[in-house]
Scaffold this motif. Structure first.
Motif, PDB file in Angstrom:
ATOM      1  N   ASP A 244      12.319  -6.396   5.534  1.00  0.00           N
ATOM      2  CA  ASP A 244      11.778  -5.334   5.066  1.00  0.00           C
ATOM      3  C   ASP A 244      12.282  -3.960   5.663  1.00  0.00           C
ATOM      4  O   ASP A 244      12.711  -2.984   5.236  1.00  0.00           O
ATOM      5  CB  ASP A 244      10.308  -5.286   5.661  1.00  0.00           C
TER       6      ASP A 244
ATOM      7  N   ASP B 204       2.299 -14.349 -14.281  1.00  0.00           N
ATOM      8  CA  ASP B 204       2.703 -13.892 -13.089  1.00  0.00           C
ATOM      9  C   ASP B 204       3.935 -14.226 -12.803  1.00  0.00           C
ATOM     10  O   ASP B 204       4.953 -13.343 -12.401  1.00  0.00           O
ATOM     11  CB  ASP B 204       1.757 -13.970 -11.976  1.00  0.00           C
TER      12      ASP B 204
ATOM     13  N   GLY C  15      10.309  -0.396  -9.400  1.00  0.00           N
ATOM     14  CA  GLY C  15       8.719  -0.026  -9.484  1.00  0.00           C
ATOM     15  C   GLY C  15       8.057  -1.017  -9.747  1.00  0.00           C
ATOM     16  O   GLY C  15       6.586  -0.581  -9.966  1.00  0.00           O
ATOM     17  N   ARG C  16       8.607  -2.213 -10.430  1.00  0.00           N
ATOM     18  CA  ARG C  16       7.528  -2.840 -11.004  1.00  0.00           C
ATOM     19  C   ARG C  16       6.808  -3.804  -9.978  1.00  0.00           C
ATOM     20  O   ARG C  16       5.737  -4.761 -10.401  1.00  0.00           O
ATOM     21  CB  ARG C  16       8.292  -4.252 -12.115  1.00  0.00           C
ATOM     22  N   LEU C  17       7.136  -3.897  -8.889  1.00  0.00           N
ATOM     23  CA  LEU C  17       6.814  -4.967  -7.741  1.00  0.00           C
ATOM     24  C   LEU C  17       6.034  -4.070  -6.685  1.00  0.00           C
ATOM     25  O   LEU C  17       6.391  -3.165  -6.422  1.00  0.00           O
ATOM     26  CB  LEU C  17       7.979  -5.519  -7.178  1.00  0.00           C
ATOM     27  N   GLU C  18       4.822  -4.811  -6.323  1.00  0.00           N
ATOM     28  CA  GLU C  18       4.341  -4.364  -4.725  1.00  0.00           C
ATOM     29  C   GLU C  18       5.217  -4.723  -3.874  1.00  0.00           C
ATOM     30  O   GLU C  18       6.184  -5.407  -3.781  1.00  0.00           O
ATOM     31  CB  GLU C  18       3.165  -5.020  -4.814  1.00  0.00           C
ATOM     32  N   ARG C  19       5.215  -4.083  -2.596  1.00  0.00           N
ATOM     33  CA  ARG C  19       6.215  -4.236  -1.510  1.00  0.00           C
ATOM     34  C   ARG C  19       6.162  -5.868  -1.067  1.00  0.00           C
ATOM     35  O   ARG C  19       7.101  -6.380  -0.829  1.00  0.00           O
ATOM     36  CB  ARG C  19       5.659  -3.147  -0.370  1.00  0.00           C
ATOM     37  N   HIS C  20       4.863  -6.121  -1.006  1.00  0.00           N
ATOM     38  CA  HIS C  20       4.810  -7.412  -0.687  1.00  0.00           C
ATOM     39  C   HIS C  20       5.227  -8.624  -1.425  1.00  0.00           C
ATOM     40  O   HIS C  20       5.779  -9.624  -1.020  1.00  0.00           O
ATOM     41  CB  HIS C  20       3.225  -7.912  -0.325  1.00  0.00           C
ATOM     42  N   GLU C  21       5.230  -8.402  -2.932  1.00  0.00           N
ATOM     43  CA  GLU C  21       5.849  -9.029  -3.940  1.00  0.00           C
ATOM     44  C   GLU C  21       7.229  -9.204  -3.851  1.00  0.00           C
ATOM     45  O   GLU C  21       8.086 -10.220  -3.936  1.00  0.00           O
ATOM     46  CB  GLU C  21       5.426  -8.742  -5.280  1.00  0.00           C
TER      47      GLU C  21
END
Length: 406
Positions: A194, A88, A217-223
């Protein structure tokens, strides 16, 4: 297995309030007598030798994710490179390079040089005896992160307030009330970042490194927000403190060293690394051993909560000749101020770009720069390692507006 030890009188434990201002005598004793040991004071295993710290930081059997979960506080940190282990960690670190990687730094290099000059002009205009941290390090750190994040100058004061409040989270042993305020501040910082990232996207602005990271695009927003928060909490105040800590050591040096820093970019970079070795703002790295591991100097058991004491390792006489002295041209300099292994600080290249440029321009504009007459003192905090104050006497400004630099 290495057993617990007690420091002899009159040494004070380096984590005790009385020992935090000058922990190095205790660190030296531990390096000599117990480089890997269980510490009764903190309940953790302390690793103080350079070889052992370097091995620990590179060893996958020591978990950074578990190390953060075992903090003395009950709050959980956002998902980021700091709170994860491979694979991760690698998944998050790759897009993190869009914020702090080589291409990102090249894209803002010219602006960062302008920011240094702007901060120095403000220092000169202030008059009196400006403080190295509040009037130089802090505005520089804000300008640097403002540049990376695409923040307009009008937002710098808001960002500074949020970053300062959230930086409480650096200290894993902050008192409960202070830690609670830090949690609230970290949440406010995340909401602010944010909203700012969304505003950049709505304007179609892709020029700042933050905009590039937010669009990945590889990350979720919280990441993505976890990476931004880590960059601020783990980078903003340490960068500000690095300025004061470094000048503490540098200003007593003679004019020959100052002139060389001002005129030789490579020497400035070498000297900056030496300043980081002597007084790193982040003095430890926390890990948990997932199995029993033999380190140079002793064995730690499975499940052990471990601190790699970077501040001690960086002054290990087995590696550094005259370890407690500034050697501006020290090479090689295998210090661990940025860590080592998979978690090597992603902002290392940024610091190595900004700090030498600041020193060169500062000493060009203010060749007679001096620190306080009285010996400065350090705050009784564990993280970051920071001065209480460091007033500067600027002297005449010989070069008000430098146009070239490292």
């Amino acid at each position: 297995m290495t057993t617990a030890v007690d420091l002899p009188e009159p040494l004070v434990h380096p984590f005790a309030p009385a020992g935090r201002r000058d922990p190095y005598p205790a660190y030296r004793w531990l390096q000599t007598h117990a480089p890997v040991h269980h510490d009764r004071f903190s309940g953790m295993w302390l690793v103080t030798g350079h070889a052992a710290c370097a091995a620990l930081l590179r060893d996958a059997r020591f978990s950074a994710a578990l190390g953060q979960r075992e903090r003395a506080r009950d709050d959980r940190l956002p998902v980021s490179m700091l709170t994860t282990d491979p694979p991760d960690h690698h998944r998050l670190r790759a897009p993190g390079g869009l914020l702090l990687g080589p291409a990102a730094l090249r894209s803002v290099a010219g602006g960062l040089r302008q920011d240094v000059d702007t901060v120095l002009s403000g220092l000169a205009a202030r008059g009196g005896e400006p403080d190295a941290i509040e009037d130089l390090g802090t505005p520089l750190a804000t300008a640097v992160f403002g540049r990376l994040f695409g923040l307009p100058p009008g937002e710098h004061a808001v960002f500074t307030d949020l970053a300062r409040a959230a930086s409480v989270n650096l200290d894993p042993m902050a008192p409960p009330a202070q830690a609670a305020r830090g949690r609230l501040a970290a949440s406010a910082l995340t909401h602010y970042l944010d909203a700012h990232a969304r505003a950049l996207a709505e304007r179609g602005d892709r020029t700042s490194p933050l905009a590039a990271l937010a669009a990945d695009g590889r990350l979720e927003r919280h990441e993505m927000l976890g990476i931004l928060s880590l960059a601020v909490i783990g980078g903003w105040q340490p960068l500000a403190e690095t300025v004061g800590n470094g000048l503490l050591w540098l200003l007593p040096e003679g004019r020959a060293v100052r002139r060389r820093i001002a005129g030789d970019p490579e020497f400035a970079r070498t000297c900056a690394d030496e300043l980081l070795r002597l007084e790193a703002p982040i003095p430890f790295a926390a890990r948990v051993a997932t199995e029993s591991v033999e380190l140079p100097g002793g064995r730690v058991p499975a499940g052990a909560r471990v601190l790699a004491v970077i501040a001690a390792a960086n002054r290990d006489p087995a590696v550094f000749e005259d370890p407690d002295r500034l050697v501006p041209d020290r090479t090689p300099n295998p210090h661990l101020a940025f860590g080592a292994g998979p978690h090597f600080c992603l902002a290392a290249a940024l610091v190595r770009q900004v700090l030498p440029a600041l020193l060169a321009r500062l000493l060009t504009r203010f060749p007679d720069l001096r620190g306080p007459d009285l010996p400065p003192s350090f705050e009784p905090t564990l993280v970051p390692r920071r001065l209480t104050a460091f007033p500067l006497r600027l002297g005449p400004s010989d070069a008000p507006e430098p146009t070239e630099g490292p």
